[in-house]
Design an enzyme around this catalytic site. Sequence first.
Site, PDB file in Angstrom:
ATOM      1  N   SER A  15     -13.906  11.004 -27.127  1.00 22.68           N
ATOM      2  CA  SER A  15     -13.381  10.059 -28.111  1.00 22.68           C
ATOM      3  C   SER A  15     -13.645  10.567 -29.517  1.00 22.68           C
ATOM      4  O   SER A  15     -14.294  11.602 -29.705  1.00 22.68           O
ATOM      5  CB  SER A  15     -14.043   8.678 -27.935  1.00 22.68           C
ATOM      6  OG  SER A  15     -15.431   8.751 -28.206  1.00 22.68           O
ATOM      7  N   ASP A  36     -19.153  15.237 -22.498  1.00 25.02           N
ATOM      8  CA  ASP A  36     -19.559  13.919 -22.989  1.00 25.02           C
ATOM      9  C   ASP A  36     -20.430  13.254 -21.934  1.00 25.02           C
ATOM     10  O   ASP A  36     -20.575  13.774 -20.808  1.00 25.02           O
ATOM     11  CB  ASP A  36     -18.335  13.042 -23.303  1.00 25.02           C
ATOM     12  CG  ASP A  36     -18.551  12.167 -24.529  1.00 25.02           C
ATOM     13  OD1 ASP A  36     -19.634  11.532 -24.600  1.00 25.02           O
ATOM     14  OD2 ASP A  36     -17.676  12.112 -25.399  1.00 25.02           O
ATOM     15  N   ASP A  56     -25.239  16.112 -21.050  1.00 23.04           N
ATOM     16  CA  ASP A  56     -26.001  15.646 -22.209  1.00 23.04           C
ATOM     17  C   ASP A  56     -26.363  16.878 -23.024  1.00 23.04           C
ATOM     18  O   ASP A  56     -27.001  17.804 -22.490  1.00 23.04           O
ATOM     19  CB  ASP A  56     -27.258  14.918 -21.720  1.00 23.04           C
ATOM     20  CG  ASP A  56     -28.059  14.283 -22.840  1.00 23.04           C
ATOM     21  OD1 ASP A  56     -28.014  14.790 -23.979  1.00 23.04           O
ATOM     22  OD2 ASP A  56     -28.753  13.288 -22.571  1.00 23.04           O
ATOM     23  N   SER A 145     -22.177  16.349 -42.000  1.00 21.84           N
ATOM     24  CA  SER A 145     -21.730  15.104 -42.615  1.00 21.84           C
ATOM     25  C   SER A 145     -21.995  15.226 -44.100  1.00 21.84           C
ATOM     26  O   SER A 145     -22.893  15.973 -44.522  1.00 21.84           O
ATOM     27  CB  SER A 145     -22.496  13.910 -42.045  1.00 21.84           C
ATOM     28  OG  SER A 145     -22.321  12.750 -42.842  1.00 21.84           O
ATOM     29  N   TYR A 158     -30.536  10.482 -39.911  1.00 21.16           N
ATOM     30  CA  TYR A 158     -29.198  11.070 -39.803  1.00 21.16           C
ATOM     31  C   TYR A 158     -29.012  12.196 -40.809  1.00 21.16           C
ATOM     32  O   TYR A 158     -28.524  13.287 -40.465  1.00 21.16           O
ATOM     33  CB  TYR A 158     -28.155   9.969 -40.021  1.00 21.16           C
ATOM     34  CG  TYR A 158     -26.728  10.404 -39.816  1.00 21.16           C
ATOM     35  CD1 TYR A 158     -26.246  10.690 -38.542  1.00 21.16           C
ATOM     36  CD2 TYR A 158     -25.849  10.503 -40.893  1.00 21.16           C
ATOM     37  CE1 TYR A 158     -24.932  11.067 -38.344  1.00 21.16           C
ATOM     38  CE2 TYR A 158     -24.535  10.884 -40.705  1.00 21.16           C
ATOM     39  CZ  TYR A 158     -24.076  11.167 -39.434  1.00 21.16           C
ATOM     40  OH  TYR A 158     -22.775  11.553 -39.244  1.00 21.16           O
ATOM     41  N   LYS A 162     -28.265  16.175 -40.007  1.00 16.94           N
ATOM     42  CA  LYS A 162     -27.044  16.825 -40.461  1.00 16.94           C
ATOM     43  C   LYS A 162     -27.332  17.882 -41.530  1.00 16.94           C
ATOM     44  O   LYS A 162     -26.621  18.885 -41.635  1.00 16.94           O
ATOM     45  CB  LYS A 162     -26.069  15.782 -40.999  1.00 16.94           C
ATOM     46  CG  LYS A 162     -25.553  14.825 -39.931  1.00 16.94           C
ATOM     47  CD  LYS A 162     -24.850  15.560 -38.795  1.00 16.94           C
ATOM     48  CE  LYS A 162     -24.171  14.608 -37.828  1.00 16.94           C
ATOM     49  NZ  LYS A 162     -23.427  15.319 -36.751  1.00 16.94           N
ATOM     50  N   THR A 193     -13.687   6.518 -36.982  1.00 19.77           N
ATOM     51  CA  THR A 193     -14.098   6.879 -35.625  1.00 19.77           C
ATOM     52  C   THR A 193     -14.673   5.646 -34.923  1.00 19.77           C
ATOM     53  O   THR A 193     -14.840   4.594 -35.552  1.00 19.77           O
ATOM     54  CB  THR A 193     -15.170   7.975 -35.663  1.00 19.77           C
ATOM     55  OG1 THR A 193     -16.363   7.434 -36.265  1.00 19.77           O
ATOM     56  CG2 THR A 193     -14.689   9.173 -36.476  1.00 19.77           C
TER      57      THR A 193
END
Length: 252
Positions: A15, A36, A56, A145, A158, A162, A193
């Site tokens: 996805s 996934d 994983d 990101s 996060y 990143k 997303t």
Amino acid sequence: MRITDTAAIVTGGASGLGGATARALASRGARVFAIDLPAGIAKAPAVDGVTYVEADVTDAEQVRSAVEAASDAGVPLRTVVNCAGIGPSARILSKKGAHDLALFRKVIEVNLIGTFTVLTLAAEAIAKTEPLEDDARGVVINTASIAAFDGQIGQVAYSASKGGVAGLTLPAARDLASHGIRVVTIAPGILDTPMLATISDEFRAGLAAGVPFPKRLGRPDEYAQLAVDIIEHDYLNGEVIRLDGALRMAPR
């Protein structure tokens, strides 16, 4: 580098950014192995040219098995796109207390160590393929990101994960240059997303309004388009490319 009649691995491929990339590569003649978790694959649509593989990214043996499946596809493994990731939010100190240390570790494990695990084990397989023009063998595209550079309040885990992905880009490209493997990272801004699926239309409009131009959320297919461009452009290497409409995130 040509995409047709090659194999590709896309993590998080059921996805979002990974799903869009898997479809884009398959439409150009690649045999795509979309890695996934089982829950994600259960909801994924059937796509010609895409084989879903339960794995994983934090489990090296599962990743190794997925890489072996892609390597045995009958066409050379040339492309890896790392899209798997998680993005929980928590402040270092909040009314609930100190940041959950296990949560911080988990984010690093999935987003950074998972990316490095896939990159390393896939590069090992790509390095065994027959070289193309200029001794090229393949490309690994990682996903960072803009939070790697403009992390907001609550994004410490996060942003750290990143930032690590962005930081490994150049040394990884230099490490793998002798094997003909390029490494490039995409740093998306606010893309529409599944991570944004639960927010209200009002909040979504507010996010879009903060983007200088175009004043909207980015689309997964735009990420996929950039990934295709990187794969086909052999001189792109060792770079982090922001895909954000010139957005620079405010503290909150």
